[in-house]
Design a protein around this motif. Structure first.
Motif, PDB file in Angstrom:
ATOM      1  N   ARG A  61      44.972  43.803  42.784  1.00 28.04           N
ATOM      2  CA  ARG A  61      44.500  42.420  42.663  1.00 28.04           C
ATOM      3  C   ARG A  61      43.211  42.384  41.860  1.00 28.04           C
ATOM      4  NH1 ARG A  61      44.924  39.682  47.914  1.00 28.04           N
ATOM      5  NH2 ARG A  61      47.010  39.369  47.140  1.00 28.04           N
ATOM      6  N   SER A  62      43.177  41.498  40.854  1.00 19.35           N
ATOM      7  CA  SER A  62      41.958  41.393  40.039  1.00 19.35           C
ATOM      8  C   SER A  62      40.970  40.406  40.656  1.00 19.35           C
ATOM      9  CB  SER A  62      42.306  40.981  38.618  1.00 19.35           C
ATOM     10  OG  SER A  62      42.936  39.710  38.619  1.00 19.35           O
ATOM     11  N   ASP A  63      41.434  39.257  41.124  1.00 19.81           N
ATOM     12  CA  ASP A  63      40.556  38.250  41.713  1.00 19.81           C
ATOM     13  C   ASP A  63      40.712  38.244  43.230  1.00 19.81           C
ATOM     14  OD1 ASP A  63      39.745  37.531  39.223  1.00 19.81           O
ATOM     15  OD2 ASP A  63      40.957  35.715  39.106  1.00 19.81           O
ATOM     16  N   VAL A  64      39.575  38.273  43.920  1.00 22.85           N
ATOM     17  CA  VAL A  64      39.572  38.257  45.379  1.00 22.85           C
ATOM     18  C   VAL A  64      38.901  36.966  45.829  1.00 22.85           C
ATOM     19  CG1 VAL A  64      38.750  39.433  47.447  1.00 22.85           C
ATOM     20  CG2 VAL A  64      39.466  40.759  45.467  1.00 22.85           C
ATOM     21  N   TYR A  65      39.568  36.244  46.732  1.00 27.45           N
ATOM     22  CA  TYR A  65      39.038  34.985  47.253  1.00 27.45           C
ATOM     23  C   TYR A  65      37.791  35.259  48.074  1.00 27.45           C
ATOM     24  CZ  TYR A  65      38.870  30.796  50.188  1.00 27.45           C
ATOM     25  OH  TYR A  65      38.477  29.673  50.853  1.00 27.45           O
ATOM     26  N   ALA A  66      36.698  34.522  47.784  1.00 29.31           N
ATOM     27  CA  ALA A  66      35.442  34.702  48.511  1.00 29.31           C
ATOM     28  C   ALA A  66      35.172  33.573  49.495  1.00 29.31           C
ATOM     29  CB  ALA A  66      34.281  34.807  47.534  1.00 29.31           C
ATOM     30  N   GLY A  67      35.649  32.366  49.193  1.00 28.12           N
ATOM     31  CA  GLY A  67      35.426  31.236  50.086  1.00 28.12           C
ATOM     32  C   GLY A  67      35.607  29.921  49.365  1.00 28.12           C
ATOM     33  N   SER A  68      35.340  28.845  50.093  1.00 25.85           N
ATOM     34  CA  SER A  68      35.454  27.511  49.509  1.00 25.85           C
ATOM     35  C   SER A  68      34.327  26.648  50.049  1.00 25.85           C
ATOM     36  CB  SER A  68      36.810  26.883  49.834  1.00 25.85           C
ATOM     37  OG  SER A  68      36.957  26.749  51.229  1.00 25.85           O
ATOM     38  N   ASP A  69      34.039  25.583  49.323  1.00 26.48           N
ATOM     39  CA  ASP A  69      33.003  24.663  49.773  1.00 26.48           C
ATOM     40  C   ASP A  69      33.648  23.444  50.411  1.00 26.48           C
ATOM     41  OD1 ASP A  69      33.933  23.224  47.622  1.00 26.48           O
ATOM     42  OD2 ASP A  69      32.125  23.421  46.435  1.00 26.48           O
ATOM     43  N   ASN A  86      45.964  28.086  54.528  1.00 27.96           N
ATOM     44  CA  ASN A  86      45.132  29.033  55.244  1.00 27.96           C
ATOM     45  C   ASN A  86      45.682  30.454  55.109  1.00 27.96           C
ATOM     46  OD1 ASN A  86      43.168  30.077  56.850  1.00 27.96           O
ATOM     47  ND2 ASN A  86      43.851  29.105  58.735  1.00 27.96           N
ATOM     48  N   VAL A  87      46.981  30.623  55.269  1.00 34.51           N
ATOM     49  CA  VAL A  87      47.607  31.946  55.136  1.00 34.51           C
ATOM     50  C   VAL A  87      47.472  32.441  53.697  1.00 34.51           C
ATOM     51  CG1 VAL A  87      49.825  33.174  55.217  1.00 34.51           C
ATOM     52  CG2 VAL A  87      49.181  31.618  57.060  1.00 34.51           C
ATOM     53  N   TYR A  88      47.682  31.547  52.734  1.00 38.44           N
ATOM     54  CA  TYR A  88      47.579  31.919  51.324  1.00 38.44           C
ATOM     55  C   TYR A  88      46.168  32.414  50.981  1.00 38.44           C
ATOM     56  CZ  TYR A  88      47.211  31.315  46.283  1.00 38.44           C
ATOM     57  OH  TYR A  88      46.971  31.511  44.948  1.00 38.44           O
ATOM     58  N   LEU A  89      45.137  31.696  51.446  1.00 40.04           N
ATOM     59  CA  LEU A  89      43.767  32.081  51.135  1.00 40.04           C
ATOM     60  C   LEU A  89      43.375  33.384  51.841  1.00 40.04           C
ATOM     61  CD1 LEU A  89      41.982  28.615  51.104  1.00 40.04           C
ATOM     62  CD2 LEU A  89      42.702  30.010  49.157  1.00 40.04           C
ATOM     63  N   ARG A  90      43.890  33.599  53.039  1.00 41.65           N
ATOM     64  CA  ARG A  90      43.631  34.889  53.712  1.00 41.65           C
ATOM     65  C   ARG A  90      44.282  36.032  52.943  1.00 41.65           C
ATOM     66  NH1 ARG A  90      41.724  34.984  59.186  1.00 41.65           N
ATOM     67  NH2 ARG A  90      41.317  32.868  59.855  1.00 41.65           N
ATOM     68  N   TRP A  91      45.466  35.790  52.396  1.00 42.23           N
ATOM     69  CA  TRP A  91      46.146  36.807  51.585  1.00 42.23           C
ATOM     70  C   TRP A  91      45.343  37.091  50.309  1.00 42.23           C
ATOM     71  CZ3 TRP A  91      49.306  40.681  51.218  1.00 42.23           C
ATOM     72  CH2 TRP A  91      49.841  41.025  49.979  1.00 42.23           C
ATOM     73  N   LYS A  92      44.815  36.040  49.690  1.00 40.12           N
ATOM     74  CA  LYS A  92      44.028  36.206  48.468  1.00 40.12           C
ATOM     75  C   LYS A  92      42.686  36.888  48.744  1.00 40.12           C
ATOM     76  CE  LYS A  92      44.978  34.592  44.774  1.00 40.12           C
ATOM     77  NZ  LYS A  92      45.527  35.314  43.637  1.00 40.12           N
ATOM     78  N   ALA A  93      42.216  36.841  49.995  1.00 38.40           N
ATOM     79  CA  ALA A  93      40.935  37.449  50.333  1.00 38.40           C
ATOM     80  C   ALA A  93      41.047  38.956  50.552  1.00 38.40           C
ATOM     81  CB  ALA A  93      40.359  36.788  51.582  1.00 38.40           C
ATOM     82  N   ASN A 150      36.474  23.258  46.357  1.00 34.42           N
ATOM     83  CA  ASN A 150      36.407  24.215  45.254  1.00 34.42           C
ATOM     84  C   ASN A 150      36.600  25.625  45.804  1.00 34.42           C
ATOM     85  OD1 ASN A 150      35.744  22.074  43.517  1.00 34.42           O
ATOM     86  ND2 ASN A 150      33.585  22.310  43.995  1.00 34.42           N
ATOM     87  N   LEU A 151      37.327  26.467  45.074  1.00 41.26           N
ATOM     88  CA  LEU A 151      37.598  27.840  45.503  1.00 41.26           C
ATOM     89  C   LEU A 151      36.752  28.802  44.683  1.00 41.26           C
ATOM     90  CD1 LEU A 151      41.488  27.635  45.673  1.00 41.26           C
ATOM     91  CD2 LEU A 151      39.855  27.262  47.516  1.00 41.26           C
ATOM     92  N   TYR A 152      36.199  29.808  45.352  1.00 39.28           N
ATOM     93  CA  TYR A 152      35.320  30.777  44.704  1.00 39.28           C
ATOM     94  C   TYR A 152      35.961  32.156  44.776  1.00 39.28           C
ATOM     95  CZ  TYR A 152      32.079  26.953  44.953  1.00 39.28           C
ATOM     96  OH  TYR A 152      31.492  25.723  44.797  1.00 39.28           O
ATOM     97  N   PHE A 153      35.963  32.843  43.636  1.00 39.91           N
ATOM     98  CA  PHE A 153      36.601  34.143  43.527  1.00 39.91           C
ATOM     99  C   PHE A 153      35.624  35.156  42.955  1.00 39.91           C
ATOM    100  CE2 PHE A 153      40.104  31.167  43.506  1.00 39.91           C
ATOM    101  CZ  PHE A 153      41.043  31.790  44.305  1.00 39.91           C
ATOM    102  N   GLU A 154      35.913  36.411  43.256  1.00 43.89           N
ATOM    103  CA  GLU A 154      35.119  37.528  42.751  1.00 43.89           C
ATOM    104  C   GLU A 154      36.077  38.504  42.090  1.00 43.89           C
ATOM    105  OE1 GLU A 154      31.467  40.249  44.368  1.00 43.89           O
ATOM    106  OE2 GLU A 154      32.914  39.492  45.821  1.00 43.89           O
ATOM    107  N   ARG A 155      35.744  38.922  40.894  1.00 43.68           N
ATOM    108  CA  ARG A 155      36.566  39.871  40.153  1.00 43.68           C
ATOM    109  C   ARG A 155      35.798  41.188  40.033  1.00 43.68           C
ATOM    110  NH1 ARG A 155      38.777  37.620  34.853  1.00 43.68           N
ATOM    111  NH2 ARG A 155      40.197  36.716  36.361  1.00 43.68           N
ATOM    112  N   ILE A 156      36.384  42.235  40.599  1.00 40.93           N
ATOM    113  CA  ILE A 156      35.782  43.560  40.527  1.00 40.93           C
ATOM    114  C   ILE A 156      36.197  44.182  39.197  1.00 40.93           C
ATOM    115  CG2 ILE A 156      35.537  45.785  41.663  1.00 40.93           C
ATOM    116  CD1 ILE A 156      34.615  43.412  43.371  1.00 40.93           C
ATOM    117  N   VAL A 157      35.211  44.512  38.384  1.00 40.04           N
ATOM    118  CA  VAL A 157      35.472  45.103  37.072  1.00 40.04           C
ATOM    119  C   VAL A 157      35.073  46.570  37.137  1.00 40.04           C
ATOM    120  CG1 VAL A 157      34.954  44.978  34.615  1.00 40.04           C
ATOM    121  CG2 VAL A 157      35.006  42.890  35.980  1.00 40.04           C
ATOM    122  N   ARG A 158      36.024  47.428  36.853  1.00 38.01           N
ATOM    123  CA  ARG A 158      35.742  48.865  36.901  1.00 38.01           C
ATOM    124  C   ARG A 158      34.777  49.230  35.767  1.00 38.01           C
ATOM    125  NH1 ARG A 158      39.431  49.707  40.532  1.00 38.01           N
ATOM    126  NH2 ARG A 158      41.652  49.592  40.307  1.00 38.01           N
TER     127      ARG A 158
END
Length: 165
Positions: A19-27, A6-13, A31-39
């Motif tokens: 940070r390139s990948d940001v944690y968005a949530g899980s089902d 839980n702490v790890y996923l909050r840190w990733k969020a 499964n873990l879902y990530f979002e990558r912001i591309v400049r």
């Protein structure tokens, strides 16, 4: 979910600049879902990290819930919540129960109709199978139209061809 996870996923969020990948949530499957912001890109890249190691042939859209599919394709802006996923599963269970109940009702009705058809007296208004019935009755003005027979002109008859006199 464990405390460390839980702490790890909050840190990733957290959206940190490095940070390139940001944690968005899980089902509900994990499964873990990530979002990558591309400049410089119009929209972000979204991807899933599957909990189970699947063979390449086993990856499909049916592995992840519909709500997450919509988020992955940018159809919905906000990631779905766990409560929303649970609510959808309950809805699917209610639909499955209703389908089972309807199938049982139809089977009972078909059984009662079959039983009553065997004991019912013959209906005098029903068509007699020994008497031939018309196959098709006209219901529209043009349904009975049959084209006339057409024959081409005989050779040498002079139709359509100029013959000198």
């Amino acid at each position: 979910m464990g405390l460390f996870r839980n702490v790890y996923l909050r840190w990733k969020a957290l959206r940190l600049p490095w940070r390139s990948d940001v944690y968005a949530g899980s089902d509900l499957e994990g499964n873990l879902y990530f979002e990558r912001i591309v400049r410089g890109a119009c929209r972000s890249r979204r991807h899933v990290v599957y909990r189970k190691n699947l063979a390449v042939s086993d990856y499909s859209d049916k592995v992840i819930p519909v709500q997450w599919q919509a988020w992955m394709r940018h159809t919905r802006a906000q990631a779905p919540t766990v409560a929303e996923l649970i609510q959808d599963i309950r809805r699917q269970e209610r639909i499955a129960a209703n389908v089972r109940q309807l199938a049982a009702n139809e089977a009972r009705a078909a059984g009662s109709i079959a039983g009553s058809a065997q004991t019912a007296p013959p209906n005098p208004a029903a068509p007699n199978p020994a008497v031939p019935q018309p196959r098709h009755q006209k219901s529209a003005p043009g349904e009975g139209f049959q084209p006339a027979r057409w024959e081409p002109a005989a050779p040498g008859s002079g139709r359509g061809r100029h013959t000198p006199t």
